[in-house]
Write a protein that holds these residues in place. Structure first.
Motif: not given
Length: 116
Positions: A9-16, A82-84, A92-95
């Motif tokens: 379930x932790x991967x749902x956000x990054x994939x969205x 990947x940062x998420x 995250x900030x660089x991206x």
């Protein structure tokens, strides 16, 4: 379906995030990059064709910057993805910074069409 399981379930956000930015936003930006010059050229020069020299539709946009800028979008989105997953604020900030700069550059490039 595997994403909906408790352990993934932790991967749902990054994939969205990947879906929204790599499919939806990239498609919209690509269409805008082609449609805005066409619409502006048609609006501004359609009545002047044959009467005086008008720029060609190809001259309206700088097509040399499309591949580098859109490649930077993909790279920045993958960095944020990947940062998420890795929970790294620095990556995250660089991206997000790179993504913001690229969107600003694309917006400026599209707005330059209106000056031609």
């Amino acid at each position: 379906m595997a994403l909906w399981s408790e352990q993934n379930s932790l991967l749902i956000g990054p994939f969205v995030y990947l879906y929204l930015l790599l499919w939806i936003v990239l498609s919209i930006m690509g269409y805008l990059y082609k449609i805005v010059p066409f619409l502006w050229w048609t609006y501004k020069y359609s009545k002047e064709i044959g009467k005086k020299s008008v720029p060609s539709l190809k001259d309206m946009m700088n097509e040399k910057i499309v591949v580098p800028l859109f490649s930077l979008i993909v790279l920045a989105v993958v960095l944020v993805f990947f940062s998420i997953i890795l929970e790294s604020i620095l990556i995250f900030n660089i991206g997000q910074f790179v993504l913001s700069l690229v969107f600003i550059l694309i917006s400026i490039s599209i707005l330059k069409v209106l000056k031609k």
